[in-house]
Design an enzyme around this catalytic site. Structure first.
Site, short mmCIF file in Angstrom:
data_model
loop_
_atom_site.label_atom_id
_atom_site.label_comp_id
_atom_site.label_asym_id
_atom_site.label_seq_id
_atom_site.Cartn_x
_atom_site.Cartn_y
_atom_site.Cartn_z
N PHE A 191 7.69 -8.43 -29.76
CA PHE A 191 8.58 -9.58 -30.02
C PHE A 191 8.64 -10.38 -28.73
CE2 PHE A 191 12.50 -11.70 -29.06
CZ PHE A 191 12.78 -12.42 -30.20
N GLU A 192 8.45 -11.68 -28.86
CA GLU A 192 8.60 -12.56 -27.70
C GLU A 192 8.90 -13.94 -28.22
OE1 GLU A 192 4.82 -12.57 -25.63
OE2 GLU A 192 5.56 -11.32 -24.02
#
Ligand code: GDP
Ligand code: MN
Length: 516
Positions: free
Chosen positions: A371-372
């Site tokens: 996740f980013e």
């Protein structure tokens, strides 16, 4: 209460019976006491002997009767305060501390506590942003799971576009498959060999042998060549891909992930408004054997380019024991001195930690990059690319199994400040066996906005799927919870409270805890 008092008295009685009692010695004791405290009547009240039963021959001092229950109460209190789960401070016996601690808002704070109105938020203009999904054709099912999740909890209102990337060609099945589940524009790109695979300047045979060696050592994904290429692509190339050129922001999406809470605002817009560069939702420790020398090169980058920490680098350092004056050896270190001080058969050399780099040691923390949400121009910056190139030239993407997560994180540590980072604490998120669940914010929840997926044709199934997220089925709110309409998986605990989490390291650089 009365039951307890009665049993205490019973205990006192039994105790008194075991101690032989003679009125003579008692009298002696009394007179001795009276003599030494002549003129003082302050203690006479406590000295007074009382009988526990009206016709009993046994009497005990009133002071003892009063003191004994007090000692018991004090002992219980001391045990409660000294409990290992107590954070080392005096607990107020009434009420337990909240299970979720508040983080200082000095450098960063959640963008929204609980639910906002997503339909209102979606009336605002969009950011120049897209989801980025790297995947292989055979991962279609896992990709669909992720799409369904992000669409339900966020993109059904915001309709951000998706960029799908692959080192091979996407099949028709994959393309039409994902398009069934996306509410935003979709683009499909092939990754050029210049961004994937061994570059010309490395000896391919040597690199392959390096990878095989990690396979023999059973390092996780170590022996899998494609995994090394994926990590290098996500470390130094994805942001240069032509399909991403037009975008300012990206949100990375992986197959088989889950979102647990509604995201009722636009995180890209909030990132921009709050001047943020990089956002994470889980920070954990890396497997050491995958990155034995990564820190050496990251630190060397800092030295070579004269980069000073802006306060984030420290998140990635093992705490160093402070050298005290006594342990510091001030004698001149000449070879004869060292020889003289050396005992026969011993090497009098101070132990050198092979992982230490200029007095600093990597604590293995990193933002979990599956996740980013981040700004692409930071990755495109000269500084980031100098960093990537220096890391790349060391060969660590093959001779070790450097992940893009520690690469992004150490680059952030070197180049960014805590205020540039955002912790999406309000996002409930799961990837494999690690999840973060923010718990629902008390009194800040909103009613369900029905979402019946178009792709599920069976009417009963469609309703059942939506029913899973019905208000009655959601997690109960908790003090300091920040989530909106969360329903988290219950088979695993929140990473925040787990060994291996780097939340404490983040909190340290972000300004500390704001509540017990
Ligand atoms: P993990 O999350 O570290 O267990 O690794 P994954 O297997 O999930 O890989 C990370 C991301 O890279 C996912 O989005 C995968 O779909 C993608 N990926 C990994 N290897 C390849 C590959 O060889 N080709 C393509 N096209 N995508 C890959
Ligand atoms: Mn994954």
């Amino acid at each position: 209460m009365s039951e307890k008092a009665a049993s205490t008295n019973g205990f006192v009685q039994r105790l008194m019976k075991r101690v032989p009692y003679t009125p003579a010695t008692a009298g002696l004791g009394d007179s001795t006491f009276a003599k030494s405290h002549k003129g003082s009547s302050r203690f006479s009240f406590f000295k007074r002997r009382i009988k526990l039963k009206p016709n009993s021959s046994i009497s005990i001092p009133l002071g003892f009767v009063l003191l004994f229950p007090s000692i018991v109460v004090l002992l219980i209190l001391a045990l409660v305060v000294k409990h290992p789960s107590s954070p080392g401070r005096i607990l107020i016996p009434a009420g337990t501390p909240p299970s979720i601690r508040k983080i200082s808002e000095k450098h960063d704070r959640v963008f929204a506590t609980g639910c906002l109105n997503p339909e209102e938020a979606a009336k605002q203009p969009r950011a120049n942003a897209a989801f980025v999904v790297l995947a292989r054709n055979q991962e279609l099912e896992g990709v669909v799971q992720s799409l369904k999740s992000i669409e339900r909890h966020f993109n059904r209102w915001f309709h951000y576009p998706y960029v799908f990337l692959n080192d091979g060609d996407f099949s028709e099945e994959f393309i039409s498959g994902v398009q069934n589940y996306t509410s935003g524009k979709t683009e499909f790109g092939k990754i050029d060999p210049s961004m994937w695979g061994f570059p010309d300047w490395v000896d391919h045979e040597v690199a392959k042998e390096g990878i095989n060696k990690q396979g023999d050592a059973v390092i996780m994904y170590g022996g899998m060549e494609s995994y090394h290429h994926m990590c290098r692509f996500y470390s130094g190339f994805f942001y240069k891909h032509e399909l991403l050129e037009k975008y300012e922001w990206y949100w990375r999406l992986e197959p088989e992930i889950k979102y647990f809470c509604d995201i009722t605002y636009d995180p890209f817009v909030e990132m921009a408004r709050n001047n943020k560069t990089y956002g994470f939702t889980i920070a954990v420790k890396e497997l050491k054997e995958t990155v034995p020398n990564i820190f050496r090169y990251a630190a060397a980058y800092k030295r070579k380019y004269k980069v000073n920490s802006q306060g984030l680098w420290e998140m990635f350092l093992e705490p160093q024991p402070e050298q005290t004056k006594e342990t510091e050896d001030t004698r001149e270190k000449t070879i004869p001195n060292v020889i003289l001080e050396t005992e026969a058969g011993h090497q009098n050399i101070p132990e050198i930690d092979p992982d230490n780099m200029e007095g600093e040691k990597y604590n293995m923390c990193h933002f979990w990059s599956n996740f980013e949400i981040a700004r692409l121009d930071w990755f495109r910056s000269q500084e980031y690319n100098d960093f990537f190139n220096m890391m790349d030239r060391s060969g660590g993407f093959w001779m070790e199994r450097w992940g893009d997560a520690p690469i992004h994180s150490l680059a952030a540590g070197a180049l960014l400040a805590p205020k540039d980072i955002h912790y999406f604490r309000d996002f409930g998120y799961r990837h494999t066996t690690i999840q973060h669940c923010p718990a629902n914010a008390p009194a800040r929840q909103s009613p369900n906005i029905p979402y019946l997926e178009k792709t599920t044709l069976n009417e009963k199934e469609r309703i059942e799927e939506d029913e899973y997220w019905a208000t009655a089925n959601l997690d109960p709110p908790k003090e300091n919870g920040v989530g909106c309409r969360c329903r988290c998986d219950t088979d695993i605990r929140d990473v925040e409270g787990k060994e291996g989490s780097c939340l404490a390291e983040w909190v340290d650089v972000a300004g500390g805890w704001a509540s017990p």
